[in-house]
Motif scaffolding. Sequence first.
Motif, PDB file in Angstrom:
ATOM      1  N   GLN A  75       0.813  -1.216   0.000  1.00 56.87           N
ATOM      2  CA  GLN A  75       0.000   0.000   0.000  1.00 56.87           C
ATOM      3  C   GLN A  75       0.849   1.270   0.000  1.00 56.87           C
ATOM      4  OE1 GLN A  75      -3.289  -0.312  -0.368  1.00 56.87           O
ATOM      5  NE2 GLN A  75      -2.872  -2.511  -0.429  1.00 56.87           N
ATOM      6  N   GLN A  76       2.143   1.121  -0.097  1.00 56.74           N
ATOM      7  CA  GLN A  76       3.028   2.281  -0.080  1.00 56.74           C
ATOM      8  C   GLN A  76       3.196   2.808  -1.506  1.00 56.74           C
ATOM      9  OE1 GLN A  76       6.678   1.414   2.043  1.00 56.74           O
ATOM     10  NE2 GLN A  76       5.579   0.656   3.832  1.00 56.74           N
ATOM     11  N   HIS A  77       2.250   3.636  -1.901  1.00 56.24           N
ATOM     12  CA  HIS A  77       2.294   4.209  -3.243  1.00 56.24           C
ATOM     13  C   HIS A  77       1.662   5.595  -3.217  1.00 56.24           C
ATOM     14  CE1 HIS A  77      -2.026   3.375  -3.795  1.00 56.24           C
ATOM     15  NE2 HIS A  77      -1.777   2.196  -3.235  1.00 56.24           N
ATOM     16  N   LEU A  78       1.960   6.367  -4.254  1.00 54.03           N
ATOM     17  CA  LEU A  78       1.589   7.767  -4.300  1.00 54.03           C
ATOM     18  C   LEU A  78       0.088   8.001  -4.346  1.00 54.03           C
ATOM     19  CD1 LEU A  78       3.126  10.436  -4.328  1.00 54.03           C
ATOM     20  CD2 LEU A  78       3.176  10.334  -6.816  1.00 54.03           C
ATOM     21  N   GLY A  79      -0.677   7.004  -4.819  1.00 49.62           N
ATOM     22  CA  GLY A  79      -2.113   7.185  -4.945  1.00 49.62           C
ATOM     23  C   GLY A  79      -2.900   6.837  -3.697  1.00 49.62           C
ATOM     24  N   HIS A  80      -2.230   6.438  -2.617  1.00 54.65           N
ATOM     25  CA  HIS A  80      -2.942   6.040  -1.397  1.00 54.65           C
ATOM     26  C   HIS A  80      -3.588   7.257  -0.736  1.00 54.65           C
ATOM     27  CE1 HIS A  80      -3.752   4.244   2.541  1.00 54.65           C
ATOM     28  NE2 HIS A  80      -3.572   3.068   1.969  1.00 54.65           N
TER      29      HIS A  80
END
Length: 399
Positions: free
Chosen positions: A247-252
């Motif tokens: 879940q470590q992404h820019l869209g979270h």
Amino acid sequence: MLLDGPAVASLTARLSEVDRRRAARYPGGRGGRQPVHTCYVPASRIGPTTPRDWGEQALAAFADHGFDLSPDLAERVKTKLVREPVEDLRIDFEDGYGAPGTEDDDARHAASCLVRWHAEGIAPFSSGLRIKSFDTPALRDRGIRTLDIFLEVLHDLPPGFVITFPKVTAAEQVEVFAELLGAFEDRLGWRRGSLTFEIQVETSQSIVDSEGRLAIPAFIAAGGDRVVGLHFGTYDYTAAVGLGAGQQHLGHHACDFARHVMQVSAAGTGVRLSDGSSNVLPVGDTPQVLAAWRVHYGLVRRSLEHGFFQGWDMHPAQLVSRYAAVFGYYRESLADDARRLAAYAERADGGVLDEPATAQALSASLLRSVDCGAATAEEITQATGLSMDVLRAYHRRAV
């Protein structure tokens, strides 16, 4: 009049101090050009032709793998990669660099390369370095030593120079760093305030402090006019708030919250915003590269739609999807933005009743499209019927 002048003046007199504080704290936009990205390159990989190398590698990737773009957009992207592949570059001595035993030598070499880029006319519009954080005494001392070496080799401050200050957790760190830059200026004989920096927002404490207050306003106040930007650190931040690796992404949505805090905290201060990066790199075979480009393209578009007009690029091939997304975004809205701004200028009935602040935003968007190469000044002037000077006037103030 029900109230005479002296009565009104006595009631409103105490607001003069409020007016003064507001004007000092919220001077408005910084003005001038903002790069569409910041390319991060580990200091150990810096060479005499790094900005040009990134453009050549991006062009090669575009030629090898293609990208589903219109002929016009593809040609604009290729032209950009030839003329100005990198708009902003940060020589990285932090996470992307690690802690090799050659940091002194790398600092001297990287600084000399930056001097050479400027001498040979291949330097990006802006550039600088990212030092290690002030998290621990060891990191703090190493970061200051690297900065000392780097600045001494520069000798003269190049245009567009900026320093990245990472992993900030307390306003006192910002305050000390700002004072440190003043001491460097004094030793080098540079104008006071000439060294500026951007704060990386990548810790939970950089959003909410230990007493439950928003932290960024205090950071900006502590750094004063030296603070020119807030850069979001995607992966350190998402890890800090406890997200799993997947879940470590820019869209979270956790990133959305942090970015909204950044926006509200910086609004009206002249401090610019930059989004984070995508770690899905365009490497491998064609299907892998195209998949990574699609991910990056979508994230860049998402950032633009959220009001973040700058972001990080970590690999030369990401320049393809960066410029494809940026150019497409501005060109898709160009005709409508120009029509609305022209109608506003004429006070005509364009079907949308725009406020002065909207005219300011429309002009800013059109100016950004010219700055990055998505459109030419001639195209904008023809579409709006307004000179670039008029657009800049709208951008500076709502009229």
